[in-house]
Design a protein around this motif. Structure first.
Motif, PDB file in Angstrom:
ATOM      1  N   SER A  12      10.049   4.971  -8.791  1.00 30.62           N
ATOM      2  CA  SER A  12       9.680   6.228  -8.794  1.00 30.62           C
ATOM      3  C   SER A  12       8.954   6.106  -6.991  1.00 30.62           C
ATOM      4  CB  SER A  12       8.045   6.510  -9.456  1.00 30.62           C
ATOM      5  OG  SER A  12       8.248   5.592 -10.557  1.00 30.62           O
ATOM      6  N   ALA A  13       8.655   5.579  -6.542  1.00 32.46           N
ATOM      7  CA  ALA A  13       8.712   5.828  -5.259  1.00 32.46           C
ATOM      8  C   ALA A  13       9.413   6.472  -4.220  1.00 32.46           C
ATOM      9  CB  ALA A  13       8.150   5.037  -3.859  1.00 32.46           C
ATOM     10  N   LEU A  14      11.215   5.760  -4.712  1.00 34.88           N
ATOM     11  CA  LEU A  14      12.256   6.517  -3.851  1.00 34.88           C
ATOM     12  C   LEU A  14      12.409   7.206  -4.207  1.00 34.88           C
ATOM     13  CD1 LEU A  14      14.385   2.779  -4.418  1.00 34.88           C
ATOM     14  CD2 LEU A  14      13.627   3.639  -2.150  1.00 34.88           C
ATOM     15  N   GLY A  15      12.700   7.730  -5.906  1.00 31.00           N
ATOM     16  CA  GLY A  15      12.996   8.828  -6.640  1.00 31.00           C
ATOM     17  C   GLY A  15      12.195  10.491  -6.129  1.00 31.00           C
ATOM     18  N   LEU A  16      10.670  10.239  -5.960  1.00 35.89           N
ATOM     19  CA  LEU A  16       9.962  11.186  -4.621  1.00 35.89           C
ATOM     20  C   LEU A  16       9.762  11.623  -3.888  1.00 35.89           C
ATOM     21  CD1 LEU A  16       7.409  12.750  -4.351  1.00 35.89           C
ATOM     22  CD2 LEU A  16       6.271  11.110  -4.442  1.00 35.89           C
ATOM     23  N   ILE A  17      10.675  10.506  -2.854  1.00 32.18           N
ATOM     24  CA  ILE A  17      11.337  10.791  -1.527  1.00 32.18           C
ATOM     25  C   ILE A  17      12.774  10.910  -0.766  1.00 32.18           C
ATOM     26  CG2 ILE A  17      11.820   9.208   0.043  1.00 32.18           C
ATOM     27  CD1 ILE A  17       9.710   7.243   0.571  1.00 32.18           C
ATOM     28  N   PHE A  18      13.615  11.659  -2.683  1.00 31.54           N
ATOM     29  CA  PHE A  18      14.768  11.734  -2.344  1.00 31.54           C
ATOM     30  C   PHE A  18      15.027  13.096  -3.488  1.00 31.54           C
ATOM     31  CE2 PHE A  18      16.677   7.399  -2.928  1.00 31.54           C
ATOM     32  CZ  PHE A  18      17.120   6.698  -1.740  1.00 31.54           C
ATOM     33  N   GLY A  19      13.021  13.724  -3.630  1.00 32.34           N
ATOM     34  CA  GLY A  19      13.151  14.564  -4.300  1.00 32.34           C
ATOM     35  C   GLY A  19      13.060  15.788  -3.439  1.00 32.34           C
ATOM     36  N   ILE A  20      12.436  14.637  -2.211  1.00 35.39           N
ATOM     37  CA  ILE A  20      11.259  15.475  -0.957  1.00 35.39           C
ATOM     38  C   ILE A  20      12.368  15.974  -0.506  1.00 35.39           C
ATOM     39  CG2 ILE A  20       9.630  15.624   0.976  1.00 35.39           C
ATOM     40  CD1 ILE A  20       8.411  14.149  -0.673  1.00 35.39           C
ATOM     41  N   VAL A  21      13.206  15.002   0.040  1.00 37.53           N
ATOM     42  CA  VAL A  21      14.500  15.161   1.217  1.00 37.53           C
ATOM     43  C   VAL A  21      15.388  16.406   0.900  1.00 37.53           C
ATOM     44  CG1 VAL A  21      16.576  14.279   2.248  1.00 37.53           C
ATOM     45  CG2 VAL A  21      14.197  12.636   2.006  1.00 37.53           C
ATOM     46  N   LEU A  22      15.589  15.950  -0.296  1.00 38.93           N
ATOM     47  CA  LEU A  22      16.811  16.764  -1.178  1.00 38.93           C
ATOM     48  C   LEU A  22      15.854  18.448  -1.026  1.00 38.93           C
ATOM     49  CD1 LEU A  22      17.627  15.491  -4.348  1.00 38.93           C
ATOM     50  CD2 LEU A  22      19.537  15.923  -2.435  1.00 38.93           C
ATOM     51  N   ALA A  23      14.764  18.846  -1.386  1.00 46.34           N
ATOM     52  CA  ALA A  23      13.758  20.214  -1.380  1.00 46.34           C
ATOM     53  C   ALA A  23      14.520  20.637   0.254  1.00 46.34           C
ATOM     54  CB  ALA A  23      12.537  19.629  -1.586  1.00 46.34           C
ATOM     55  N   PHE A  24      14.331  19.760   1.361  1.00 47.51           N
ATOM     56  CA  PHE A  24      13.749  20.606   2.705  1.00 47.51           C
ATOM     57  C   PHE A  24      15.178  20.820   2.763  1.00 47.51           C
ATOM     58  CE2 PHE A  24       9.093  18.359   2.932  1.00 47.51           C
ATOM     59  CZ  PHE A  24       9.047  19.010   3.772  1.00 47.51           C
ATOM     60  N   SER A  25      16.251  19.809   2.656  1.00 46.91           N
ATOM     61  CA  SER A  25      17.390  20.183   2.727  1.00 46.91           C
ATOM     62  C   SER A  25      17.849  21.539   2.155  1.00 46.91           C
ATOM     63  CB  SER A  25      18.425  18.842   2.116  1.00 46.91           C
ATOM     64  OG  SER A  25      17.732  17.629   2.959  1.00 46.91           O
ATOM     65  N   PHE A  26      17.731  21.957   1.214  1.00 51.78           N
ATOM     66  CA  PHE A  26      18.198  22.634   0.711  1.00 51.78           C
ATOM     67  C   PHE A  26      18.004  23.739   1.091  1.00 51.78           C
ATOM     68  CE2 PHE A  26      16.836  26.508  -2.314  1.00 51.78           C
ATOM     69  CZ  PHE A  26      18.296  26.655  -2.808  1.00 51.78           C
ATOM     70  N   ILE A  27      16.187  23.890   1.928  1.00 53.42           N
ATOM     71  CA  ILE A  27      15.476  25.025   2.515  1.00 53.42           C
ATOM     72  C   ILE A  27      16.186  25.178   4.224  1.00 53.42           C
ATOM     73  CG2 ILE A  27      13.432  25.480   3.646  1.00 53.42           C
ATOM     74  CD1 ILE A  27      12.134  24.514   1.240  1.00 53.42           C
ATOM     75  N   PHE A  28      16.352  24.023   4.161  1.00 52.66           N
ATOM     76  CA  PHE A  28      16.890  23.848   6.195  1.00 52.66           C
ATOM     77  C   PHE A  28      18.552  24.779   6.209  1.00 52.66           C
ATOM     78  CE2 PHE A  28      19.504  22.102   9.287  1.00 52.66           C
ATOM     79  CZ  PHE A  28      17.863  22.811  10.561  1.00 52.66           C
ATOM     80  N   PHE A  29      19.404  23.614   4.660  1.00 50.67           N
ATOM     81  CA  PHE A  29      20.446  23.861   5.040  1.00 50.67           C
ATOM     82  C   PHE A  29      21.000  25.816   4.117  1.00 50.67           C
ATOM     83  CE2 PHE A  29      20.752  19.597   6.291  1.00 50.67           C
ATOM     84  CZ  PHE A  29      21.125  19.690   6.781  1.00 50.67           C
ATOM     85  N   ALA A  30      19.915  26.298   3.955  1.00 51.42           N
ATOM     86  CA  ALA A  30      20.401  27.513   2.667  1.00 51.42           C
ATOM     87  C   ALA A  30      20.933  28.442   3.509  1.00 51.42           C
ATOM     88  CB  ALA A  30      18.590  27.981   2.078  1.00 51.42           C
ATOM     89  N   VAL A  31      22.112  28.755   2.448  1.00 46.75           N
ATOM     90  CA  VAL A  31      22.795  30.276   3.604  1.00 46.75           C
ATOM     91  C   VAL A  31      21.990  31.397   2.878  1.00 46.75           C
ATOM     92  CG1 VAL A  31      25.041  31.261   3.171  1.00 46.75           C
ATOM     93  CG2 VAL A  31      25.104  28.792   3.340  1.00 46.75           C
ATOM     94  N   PRO A  32      21.654  32.050   3.691  1.00 42.80           N
ATOM     95  CA  PRO A  32      21.681  33.306   3.086  1.00 42.80           C
ATOM     96  C   PRO A  32      22.205  34.417   2.248  1.00 42.80           C
ATOM     97  CG  PRO A  32      21.471  33.605   5.543  1.00 42.80           C
ATOM     98  CD  PRO A  32      21.699  32.321   5.482  1.00 42.80           C
ATOM     99  N   THR A  33      21.561  35.554   1.684  1.00 48.02           N
ATOM    100  CA  THR A  33      22.624  35.915   0.533  1.00 48.02           C
ATOM    101  C   THR A  33      22.303  36.713   0.900  1.00 48.02           C
ATOM    102  OG1 THR A  33      20.434  36.325  -0.669  1.00 48.02           O
ATOM    103  CG2 THR A  33      22.359  33.960  -1.532  1.00 48.02           C
ATOM    104  N   ASP A  34      23.430  38.075   1.135  1.00 48.26           N
ATOM    105  CA  ASP A  34      23.434  39.065   1.639  1.00 48.26           C
ATOM    106  C   ASP A  34      23.675  40.437   0.265  1.00 48.26           C
ATOM    107  OD1 ASP A  34      24.668  41.781   2.628  1.00 48.26           O
ATOM    108  OD2 ASP A  34      24.865  40.770   4.157  1.00 48.26           O
TER     109      ASP A  34
END
Length: 289
Positions: A12-34
């Motif tokens: 459960s802890a690993l799942g939470l950690i990976f979820g947080i990492v993925l969420a931040f990755s999505f925000i950090f690497f998100a390509v702005p839409t035109d």
């Protein structure tokens, strides 16, 4: 009980950690839409044919939005799409001249006979690899329907061994011009009435033996045209549509019938092929006599 609970908590802890990492990755690497590009893509026809000169409709949309590309480069959408795109960009609409594909060859049965009985793979691409194809004219249409199969709009059919394009169905996507191994399908303006329906670059005596309606490079058309709209290069006449006035003087002077005028026929030329062919053959025979 404790031995089971520990692994569950770890997972459960690993799942939470990976979820947080993925969420931040999505925000950090998100390509702005035109948003403007998205709107332009929706306005374009979605053919993704590349006829505009850009990689697919999205590539054209980006070029319009960011590089100032002309808004009237989509031949599939035509004027209607150009108006929409111009409105989105807030610029004045630039008029367009519709283009459609035309087969620059008249080598039907009896006009350009076959030089061999081809029994190989029934495609133009394969046939053209064997002694430049089955036709007596090494530049002529092979009639094995590569363009018919490639056309997504059903605008092409084979009539008497030669490809015929219906200009009413043609969208100007240029797919057929790219698929033809002989390179004898060209884009022509809808306003143009005079065409050289031959693509042979052989000398006149060779062309004459291969096709009774072929251009022999005699330059009578070139000398007749007062506007410099027709020239003979590499033994074949070519029309500069930007200079041609559709006067038909070159048509009258052509001794073989390789130059035709659509103004001579009440309906579209491609739909009147059979009627025109007989007249052209007769004209060529009279000239020779």
């Amino acid at each position: 009980m404790g031995t089971i609970l520990v692994p569950v908590l770890i997972v459960s802890a690993l799942g939470l950690i990976f979820g947080i990492v993925l969420a931040f990755s999505f925000i950090f690497f998100a390509v702005p839409t035109d948003e403007k590009v998205e709107v332009l893509v929706e306005a374009l026809p979605g053919a993704n044919c590349g006829a505009c000169g850009y990689p697919a409709c999205e590539g054209y949309a980006k070029a319009i939005a960011h590089d100032g590309a002309p808004t009237n480069k989509c031949p599939v959408g035509g004027a209607a799409v150009a108006v929409k795109v111009s409105e989105i960009m807030g610029v004045s609409f630039a008029g367009t001249v519709r283009e459609y594909a035309k087969v620059m060859c008249q080598g039907k049965c009896g006009i350009a006979p076959d030089k061999m009985d081809y029994q190989g793979v029934q495609t133009c691409a394969a046939c053209s690899q064997l002694y430049a194809g089955k036709s007596a004219c090494s530049y002529g249409c092979l009639g094995l329907a590569d363009c018919v199969k490639a056309c997504p709009y059903g605008a092409i059919k084979i009539v008497d061994r030669i490809a015929v394009i219906d200009p009413d169905l043609c969208t100007g996507c240029k797919i057929c011009t790219k698929i033809c191994p002989k390179g004898i399908i060209s884009m022509v303006p809808e306003t143009a009435a005079v065409h050289v329906l031959c693509s042979s670059h052989d000398k006149g005596i060779v062309t004459k033996k291969a096709c009774s309606l072929g251009c022999i490079g005699c330059k009578k058309c070139e000398k007749t045209c007062e506007f410099g709209a027709i020239t003979v290069e590499n033994n074949c006449a070519h029309v500069d549509y930007s200079k041609c006035t559709n006067c038909g003087a070159c048509v009258e002077q052509c001794p073989t019938g390789s130059i035709v005028s659509l103004l001579s026929y009440p309906e579209c030329f491609d739909k009147k092929e059979d009627e025109r062919e007989g007249g052209a053959v007769e004209t060529a025979q009279e000239t020779e006599e």
